[in-house]
Design an enzyme around this catalytic site. Structure first.
Site, PDB file in Angstrom:
ATOM      1  N   GLY A  14     111.978  60.427  87.193  1.00 31.06           N
ATOM      2  CA  GLY A  14     111.120  60.134  88.351  1.00 31.06           C
ATOM      3  C   GLY A  14     110.216  61.313  88.651  1.00 31.06           C
ATOM      4  N   ARG A  75     110.688  57.073  81.628  1.00 37.11           N
ATOM      5  CA  ARG A  75     112.106  57.010  81.284  1.00 37.11           C
ATOM      6  C   ARG A  75     112.104  56.413  79.876  1.00 37.11           C
ATOM      7  NH1 ARG A  75     114.224  58.134  86.340  1.00 37.11           N
ATOM      8  NH2 ARG A  75     113.201  57.137  88.095  1.00 37.11           N
ATOM      9  N   ASP A 106     118.671  65.188  86.241  1.00 37.68           N
ATOM     10  CA  ASP A 106     119.903  65.340  85.444  1.00 37.68           C
ATOM     11  C   ASP A 106     119.816  64.603  84.103  1.00 37.68           C
ATOM     12  OD1 ASP A 106     119.878  62.928  86.886  1.00 37.68           O
ATOM     13  OD2 ASP A 106     122.057  62.778  86.873  1.00 37.68           O
ATOM     14  N   THR A 129     113.296  66.926  90.672  1.00 35.35           N
ATOM     15  CA  THR A 129     113.755  65.618  91.160  1.00 35.35           C
ATOM     16  C   THR A 129     113.879  65.674  92.676  1.00 35.35           C
ATOM     17  OG1 THR A 129     115.590  64.028  91.203  1.00 35.35           O
ATOM     18  CG2 THR A 129     116.189  66.293  90.683  1.00 35.35           C
ATOM     19  N   ASP A 131     116.027  64.128  94.243  1.00 38.99           N
ATOM     20  CA  ASP A 131     117.415  63.805  94.610  1.00 38.99           C
ATOM     21  C   ASP A 131     118.273  65.017  94.989  1.00 38.99           C
ATOM     22  OD1 ASP A 131     116.754  61.189  94.078  1.00 38.99           O
ATOM     23  OD2 ASP A 131     117.672  61.150  92.087  1.00 38.99           O
ATOM     24  N   ASP A 133     120.208  66.670  93.104  1.00 41.08           N
ATOM     25  CA  ASP A 133     121.545  66.362  92.580  1.00 41.08           C
ATOM     26  C   ASP A 133     121.945  67.251  91.404  1.00 41.08           C
ATOM     27  OD1 ASP A 133     119.730  65.281  90.799  1.00 41.08           O
ATOM     28  OD2 ASP A 133     120.679  63.324  90.656  1.00 41.08           O
ATOM     29  N   ARG A 158     111.913  56.062 115.272  1.00 37.43           N
ATOM     30  CA  ARG A 158     112.602  56.359 116.542  1.00 37.43           C
ATOM     31  C   ARG A 158     111.814  55.799 117.733  1.00 37.43           C
ATOM     32  NH1 ARG A 158     117.679  57.685 118.047  1.00 37.43           N
ATOM     33  NH2 ARG A 158     117.797  59.598 116.834  1.00 37.43           N
ATOM     34  N   GLY A 174     118.020  58.997  96.544  1.00 34.05           N
ATOM     35  CA  GLY A 174     119.021  60.036  96.254  1.00 34.05           C
ATOM     36  C   GLY A 174     120.013  59.630  95.187  1.00 34.05           C
ATOM     37  N   ARG A 175     119.944  58.384  94.751  1.00 33.01           N
ATOM     38  CA  ARG A 175     120.926  57.869  93.771  1.00 33.01           C
ATOM     39  C   ARG A 175     122.342  58.102  94.272  1.00 33.01           C
ATOM     40  NH1 ARG A 175     118.666  56.561  88.513  1.00 33.01           N
ATOM     41  NH2 ARG A 175     116.617  57.481  88.358  1.00 33.01           N
ATOM     42  N   GLU A 191     121.694  59.463 114.383  1.00 35.33           N
ATOM     43  CA  GLU A 191     123.085  59.432 114.837  1.00 35.33           C
ATOM     44  C   GLU A 191     124.080  59.637 113.704  1.00 35.33           C
ATOM     45  OE1 GLU A 191     120.605  57.859 116.430  1.00 35.33           O
ATOM     46  OE2 GLU A 191     121.125  59.098 118.153  1.00 35.33           O
ATOM     47  N   LYS A 217     123.907  55.783 123.865  1.00 39.25           N
ATOM     48  CA  LYS A 217     122.601  55.877 123.229  1.00 39.25           C
ATOM     49  C   LYS A 217     121.735  54.665 123.522  1.00 39.25           C
ATOM     50  CE  LYS A 217     123.439  59.725 121.195  1.00 39.25           C
ATOM     51  NZ  LYS A 217     123.354  60.181 119.858  1.00 39.25           N
ATOM     52  N   GLU A 226     120.651  54.963  99.270  1.00 42.53           N
ATOM     53  CA  GLU A 226     120.499  53.740  98.458  1.00 42.53           C
ATOM     54  C   GLU A 226     121.665  53.576  97.474  1.00 42.53           C
ATOM     55  OE1 GLU A 226     117.213  54.557  95.747  1.00 42.53           O
ATOM     56  OE2 GLU A 226     118.293  56.253  94.927  1.00 42.53           O
ATOM     57  N   GLN A 258     108.696  58.026  99.442  1.00 45.59           N
ATOM     58  CA  GLN A 258     109.428  59.305  99.431  1.00 45.59           C
ATOM     59  C   GLN A 258     109.095  60.163  98.211  1.00 45.59           C
ATOM     60  OE1 GLN A 258     113.850  58.433 100.726  1.00 45.59           O
ATOM     61  NE2 GLN A 258     112.930  56.571  99.956  1.00 45.59           N
TER      62      GLN A 258
HETATM   63  N1  LIG Z   1     122.197  60.852  77.621  1.00 43.37           N
HETATM   64  C1  LIG Z   1     120.924  61.010  77.303  1.00 43.37           C
HETATM   65  N2  LIG Z   1     120.560  61.266  76.030  1.00 43.37           N
HETATM   66  C2  LIG Z   1     119.259  61.445  75.686  1.00 43.37           C
HETATM   67  N3  LIG Z   1     118.242  61.354  76.560  1.00 43.37           N
HETATM   68  C3  LIG Z   1     118.535  61.103  77.848  1.00 43.37           C
HETATM   69  C4  LIG Z   1     119.886  60.917  78.288  1.00 43.37           C
HETATM   70  N4  LIG Z   1     119.861  60.674  79.615  1.00 43.37           N
HETATM   71  C5  LIG Z   1     118.562  60.685  79.972  1.00 43.37           C
HETATM   72  N5  LIG Z   1     117.764  60.954  78.927  1.00 43.37           N
HETATM   73  C6  LIG Z   1     116.281  60.999  78.886  1.00 43.37           C
HETATM   74  O1  LIG Z   1     115.777  61.480  80.133  1.00 43.37           O
HETATM   75  C7  LIG Z   1     114.977  60.452  80.728  1.00 43.37           C
HETATM   76  C8  LIG Z   1     115.024  60.560  82.218  1.00 43.37           C
HETATM   77  O2  LIG Z   1     116.351  60.397  82.698  1.00 43.37           O
HETATM   78  P1  LIG Z   1     116.635  59.692  84.114  1.00 43.37           P
HETATM   79  O3  LIG Z   1     115.952  58.370  84.141  1.00 43.37           O
HETATM   80  O4  LIG Z   1     118.095  59.736  84.340  1.00 43.37           O
HETATM   81  O5  LIG Z   1     115.850  60.584  85.160  1.00 43.37           O
HETATM   82  P2  LIG Z   1     116.134  62.055  85.688  1.00 43.37           P
HETATM   83  O6  LIG Z   1     115.628  63.037  84.724  1.00 43.37           O
HETATM   84  O7  LIG Z   1     117.564  62.191  86.090  1.00 43.37           O
HETATM   85  O8  LIG Z   1     115.162  62.113  86.941  1.00 43.37           O
HETATM   86  P3  LIG Z   1     115.326  61.352  88.336  1.00 43.37           P
HETATM   87  O9  LIG Z   1     116.782  61.084  88.557  1.00 43.37           O
HETATM   88  O10 LIG Z   1     114.734  62.296  89.319  1.00 43.37           O
HETATM   89  O11 LIG Z   1     114.526  60.096  88.204  1.00 43.37           O
HETATM   90  C9  LIG Z   1     115.541  59.167  80.147  1.00 43.37           C
HETATM   91  O12 LIG Z   1     114.632  58.103  80.238  1.00 43.37           O
HETATM   92  C10 LIG Z   1     115.751  59.586  78.699  1.00 43.37           C
HETATM   93  O13 LIG Z   1     114.539  59.626  77.987  1.00 43.37           O
HETATM   94  O1  LIG Z   2     111.059  54.751  90.367  1.00 44.45           O
HETATM   95  P1  LIG Z   2     112.270  54.136  89.773  1.00 44.45           P
HETATM   96  O2  LIG Z   2     112.279  54.193  88.289  1.00 44.45           O
HETATM   97  O3  LIG Z   2     112.569  52.802  90.339  1.00 44.45           O
HETATM   98  O4  LIG Z   2     113.532  55.056  90.191  1.00 44.45           O
HETATM   99  C1  LIG Z   2     114.011  55.169  91.474  1.00 44.45           C
HETATM  100  C2  LIG Z   2     114.992  56.302  91.493  1.00 44.45           C
HETATM  101  O5  LIG Z   2     114.335  57.517  91.175  1.00 44.45           O
HETATM  102  C3  LIG Z   2     114.573  58.457  92.206  1.00 44.45           C
HETATM  103  O6  LIG Z   2     113.482  58.385  93.107  1.00 44.45           O
HETATM  104  C4  LIG Z   2     114.609  59.843  91.626  1.00 44.45           C
HETATM  105  O7  LIG Z   2     115.749  59.963  90.832  1.00 44.45           O
HETATM  106  C5  LIG Z   2     115.875  58.007  92.841  1.00 44.45           C
HETATM  107  O8  LIG Z   2     116.084  58.563  94.121  1.00 44.45           O
HETATM  108  C6  LIG Z   2     115.703  56.517  92.789  1.00 44.45           C
HETATM  109  O9  LIG Z   2     116.938  55.871  92.748  1.00 44.45           O
HETATM  110 MG   LIG Z   3     118.549  61.823  87.938  1.00 47.99          MG
END
Ligand SMILES: Nc1ncnc2c1ncn2[C@@H]1O[C@H](COP(=O)(O)OP(=O)(O)OP(=O)(O)O)[C@@H](O)[C@H]1O
Ligand SMILES: O=P(O)(O)OC[C@H]1O[C@](O)(CO)[C@@H](O)[C@@H]1O
Ligand SMILES: [Mg+2]
Length: 326
Positions: A14, A75, A106, A129, A131, A133, A158, A174-175, A191, A217, A226, A258
């Site tokens: 993302g 992705r 991640d 990211t 998130d 995380d 609010r 935030g996943r 709250e 309140k 989410e 966001q």
């Molecule tokens: N286990 C894995 N092995 C190889 N490539 C991976 C793996 N996990 C993720 N990737 C690569 O990283 C890309 C992005 O991963 P992901 O969709 O989890 O987003 P992210 O980097 O965690 O960012 P965000 O959570 O902020 O959207 C995936 O589409 C893929 O190309």
């Molecule tokens: O834009 P997409 O691919 O629907 O992904 C949404 C996800 O990406 C994030 O915005 C970033 O990891 C998450 O908080 C959310 O779950």
């Molecule tokens: Mg991620």
């Protein structure tokens, strides 16, 4: 000192506000150190489908203030296979790219770790990211801007919530990580926050209601992370409607608003420091590490640690929110 002549930089997963500031910093710091830079478009896709462009200092002019990512992002499912990563490696060899800087979350850093192991390539990651995380850094690039966007939106909600004396469930991103919900709630005087980290420990909604959170309140705002773990804001609202029909309930899902917008000063500075540190790390022969900032100091976090699931939630934030929302 490592003998790196050319680096590739990409953004993946993302998009997050501040990614452009990071691209700029990586590019400028590399050129400052006489290292050539190639921009890889659309995350790992660009390596597999050969979308690689030479970057000069002016390729990154006037982008520090822009949200999104000029390199685009994706992705990429092809990169999840060893065959896909082999093609990516061959593209790097063809282009003369000696090392990579990967900006992403991640998942992206998991992919970076596997590529580095399979093909013995120096890779440095930047936590990009919203998130927040990733382990080993106080903040990820984009998190502060997303938090401020949430704050602006919740402040507006609010006004209407208190005029109608309503209970609002506001779903944030935030996943599996509750930082945006928790700090979003603290920043807005909400709250409560319902976060994934607490789902298996307690019935957060049940506790909230039995503590009489509506008694004193006029309006109530509850931020919900989410996803399947919490069930999201809709599930919360349905439950309240069934069990407490006297409450006038509404739901707002903040969604992709966001992820956009001009990065805050904090994100621009974080991204700039981390981007420059990525080049220092490569020159220092570091590999397979994510750049983090802990207590205002740059740290190198091994990928294995950075991507470990379940970043611990800050208990202090949970307690403070509880105390302040009486
Ligand atoms: N286990 C894995 N092995 C190889 N490539 C991976 C793996 N996990 C993720 N990737 C690569 O990283 C890309 C992005 O991963 P992901 O969709 O989890 O987003 P992210 O980097 O965690 O960012 P965000 O959570 O902020 O959207 C995936 O589409 C893929 O190309
Ligand atoms: O834009 P997409 O691919 O629907 O992904 C949404 C996800 O990406 C994030 O915005 C970033 O990891 C998450 O908080 C959310 O779950
Ligand atoms: Mg991620």
């Amino acid at each position: 000192m490592a003998n790196i002549k050319c680096i590739g930089v990409l953004t993946s997963g993302g998009d997050a506000p501040g990614m452009n500031a990071a691209i700029r910093a990586v590019t400028r710091a590399a050129i400052y150190n006489n290292i050539e830079v190639k921009g890889i478009m659309r995350g790992y896709r660009g390596l597999i489908f050969d979308e690689i462009v030479p970057f000069k200092t002016n390729s990154v002019s006037n982008i520090i203030q822009q949200g999104g990512t000029i390199l685009k992002t994706a992705r990429c499912k092809e990169f999840m296979t060893a065959e896909g990563r082999q093609v990516a490696f061959e593209a790097m060899q063809r282009e003369g790219i000696d090392a990579l800087v990967v900006i992403g979350g991640d998942g992206s850093l998991t992919g970076a770790r596997i590529l580095a192991q399979e093909h013995n390539i120096p890779i440095v990651g930047l936590p990009g990211t919203i998130d927040n995380d990733l382990n080993g850094t106080d903040m990820t690039i984009g998190y502060d801007t997303a938090l401020n966007t949430i704050m602006d939106a919740v402040d507006k909600i609010r006004d209407t919530a208190s005029s109608h004396e309503r209970l609002f469930f506001i779903e944030v991103m935030g996943r599996e990580c509750g930082y945006l919900a928790l700090n979003g709630a603290l920043a807005t005087g909400a709250e409560a926050a319902i976060i994934p980290e607490r789902v298996f420990e307690s019935d957060q909604l049940g506790e909230l209601i039995s503590n009489g959170f509506r008694k004193s309140k006029n309006s109530s705002l509850v931020l919900v992370t989410e996803g399947d773990i919490t069930g999201g804001a809709m599930t919360m609202a349905e439950r309240v409607k069934k069990e407490y029909p006297q409450y006038d309930v509404r739901v707002t899902i903040l969604g992709h608003v966001q992820r956009g917008g001009s990065p805050t000063a904090a994100d621009r500075i974080l991204a700039s420091r981390m981007g420059a540190a990525a080049i220092d790390a490569l020159l220092d022969d570091q590999r397979n590490v994510m750049i983090g900032i802990q207590n205002d100091k740059i740290v190198y976090v091994p990928f294995s640690k950075a991507i470990k699931k379940n970043k611990p939630v800050n208990e202090d934030l949970i307690n403070t929110l509880k105390v302040l929302s009486i």
